[in-house]
Design a protein around this motif. Structure first.
Motif, PDB file in Angstrom:
ATOM      1  N   SER A  58       0.829  -1.200   0.000  1.00 23.48           N
ATOM      2  CA  SER A  58       0.000   0.000   0.000  1.00 23.48           C
ATOM      3  C   SER A  58       0.866   1.254   0.000  1.00 23.48           C
ATOM      4  CB  SER A  58      -0.917   0.007   1.226  1.00 23.48           C
ATOM      5  OG  SER A  58      -1.646   1.216   1.293  1.00 23.48           O
ATOM      6  N   LYS A  60      -0.327   4.010   1.200  1.00 25.94           N
ATOM      7  CA  LYS A  60      -0.912   4.860   2.237  1.00 25.94           C
ATOM      8  C   LYS A  60       0.053   5.033   3.409  1.00 25.94           C
ATOM      9  CE  LYS A  60      -5.500   3.226   0.951  1.00 25.94           C
ATOM     10  NZ  LYS A  60      -6.628   2.357   1.333  1.00 25.94           N
ATOM     11  N   ARG A  62       1.388   5.369   7.253  1.00 23.97           N
ATOM     12  CA  ARG A  62       1.107   4.609   8.472  1.00 23.97           C
ATOM     13  C   ARG A  62       1.570   5.429   9.665  1.00 23.97           C
ATOM     14  NH1 ARG A  62       1.872  -0.912   5.689  1.00 23.97           N
ATOM     15  NH2 ARG A  62       1.747  -0.106   3.576  1.00 23.97           N
ATOM     16  N   LYS A  89      -9.189   0.254   9.962  1.00 23.36           N
ATOM     17  CA  LYS A  89      -8.657   1.481   9.368  1.00 23.36           C
ATOM     18  C   LYS A  89      -7.184   1.643   9.741  1.00 23.36           C
ATOM     19  CE  LYS A  89     -13.208   3.662   9.359  1.00 23.36           C
ATOM     20  NZ  LYS A  89     -13.934   2.471   9.852  1.00 23.36           N
ATOM     21  N   GLU A 118      -7.280  -1.255  -1.854  1.00 26.91           N
ATOM     22  CA  GLU A 118      -6.466  -0.041  -1.817  1.00 26.91           C
ATOM     23  C   GLU A 118      -7.296   1.188  -2.186  1.00 26.91           C
ATOM     24  OE1 GLU A 118      -2.594   2.075  -1.643  1.00 26.91           O
ATOM     25  OE2 GLU A 118      -3.548   0.366  -0.678  1.00 26.91           O
ATOM     26  N   GLN A 122     -10.017   2.221   3.926  1.00 30.08           N
ATOM     27  CA  GLN A 122      -9.002   3.031   4.591  1.00 30.08           C
ATOM     28  C   GLN A 122      -7.849   2.194   5.123  1.00 30.08           C
ATOM     29  OE1 GLN A 122     -10.554   6.155   7.281  1.00 30.08           O
ATOM     30  NE2 GLN A 122     -12.593   5.699   6.477  1.00 30.08           N
ATOM     31  N   ALA A 124      -4.402  -0.077   4.918  1.00 33.16           N
ATOM     32  CA  ALA A 124      -3.185  -0.081   4.114  1.00 33.16           C
ATOM     33  C   ALA A 124      -2.716  -1.527   4.003  1.00 33.16           C
ATOM     34  CB  ALA A 124      -2.114   0.791   4.745  1.00 33.16           C
TER      35      ALA A 124
END
Length: 347
Positions: A58, A60, A62, A89, A118, A122, A124
């Protein structure tokens, strides 16, 4: 040239060969694992199949205090992963088992599932793959559940992990609310127990459950996980106390206790990869935590839940109508051997 060092009480060996690094580790005196650094890519060869780490990662962000769900699954369980990702999430490290019969199609299916998660959740999600080896005489073809758990654990990129099976759905906002209790993990060897429940298949959707629903339907449509036929697995959680609790509470370990726990990643031991298929594979890991001196603290108000579902092929081969009588005996003897080894190492 050889180098030697100790990591978490286990022995590691390093060797530099022609400018490339090799790492080898011996586990349980039998199994060897190897890694090779080649540019930026990692290759691993395990006893039971080839691994592709970082198949999908991912993009996203963290948070520094994020908790990563560590889980494993076969391709047919991808819809379960999708439900889990919709509720969690935060990061998820998943290891997926790829069969040798439909390898390319399975990889495509995993890739499509990752893209969906993805884009529309929400969470990752990072995915690594473990490939099934072709069947041959004498090779154990049972599902390599603990190999997969170790792979997912190795790829978790945060300081805290939540060891969870893919059939379970976390309660709403658990990924955020559990952080309120992370301080309990800071100084001692602790495991935060997240109570596990089972829901009748024909009742409300698992991902709609709230604490009020669980409390109102407890011992009706909602029960402690597997308490009907294997109460020792989650009895120590003390569900009746949990229903009244407003603060975390300590519980005593009892043999066969197998809760789902949140821990500091660095304190989680490897799973015993001799255990494959159904039976004792998680129980031996929780016993390992106990032998290491782990304290178990139950989180109030938070939970995970799974709907009743059909038995797996490995369960049928071990305990079902057409079971192999030798398989259950093998698992029983393996557990006794592993338990004895753990206690002997603790002396």
């Amino acid at each position: 040239q050889w180098y030697q060092r100790r990591v978490h009480g286990k022995q590691w060996y390093q060797r530099r060969v022609h400018g490339k690094q090799w790492y080898q580790r011996r586990v349980h005196g039998k199994q060897w694992y190897q890694r090779r650094v080649h540019g930026k890519q990692w290759y691993q060869r395990r006893v039971h199949g080839q691994v592709e780490t970082g198949f999908k990662r991912s993009a996203k962000a963290r948070a520094a205090d994020a908790i990563t769900v560590v889980t494993q699954l076969s391709v047919d369980r991808l819809p379960k992963l999708r439900i889990m990702a919709a509720r969690w999430k935060g990061p998820i490290s998943a290891a997926v088992y790829i069969g040798c019969d439909a390898k390319e199609q399975d990889i495509k299916t995993v890739r499509e599932a990752w893209v969906d998660i993805e884009q529309f959740t929400q969470s990752a999600l990072d995915i690594s793959l473990l490939f099934e080896e072709a069947p041959r005489a004498g090779r154990d073809q049972y599902y390599p559940i603990n190999n997969l758990r170790n792979l997912a654990l190795e790829q978790a990129a945060t300081a805290y992990v939540f060891l969870l099976d893919v059939d379970f759905v976390p309660s709403a906002d658990l990924s955020a609310l559990a952080k309120q209790h992370i301080a309990l993990l800071a100084t001692e060897r602790h495991a935060l127990v997240v109570p596990a429940f089972e829901v009748e298949a024909e009742t409300a959707k698992v991902d709609d459950l709230t604490f009020a629903t669980v409390a109102g339907q407890f011992n009706k449509a909602v029960t402690g996980f597997h308490t009907g036929h294997f109460p020792k697995g989650h009895r120590a959680t003390d569900f009746n106390k949990w229903l009244q609790a407003d603060a975390p509470y300590l519980v005593e370990y009892e043999e066969y206790f197998e809760p789902y726990v949140i821990m500091r990643r660095e304190l989680v031991p490897r799973y015993d990869e001799r255990f494959r298929g159904y039976g004792m594979n998680k129980i031996i890991h929780l016993l390992t935590l106990h032998v290491l001196g782990t304290q178990f603290t139950v989180l109030p108000k938070h939970f995970v839940a799974a709907a009743e579902h059909a038995k797996t092929k490995d369960w049928e081969k071990t305990f079902g109508k057409n079971r192999d009588p030798a398989r259950k005996k093998y698992i029983t003897e393996l557990y006794k051997e592993a338990r004895s080894g753990l206690w002997a190492s603790a002396i």
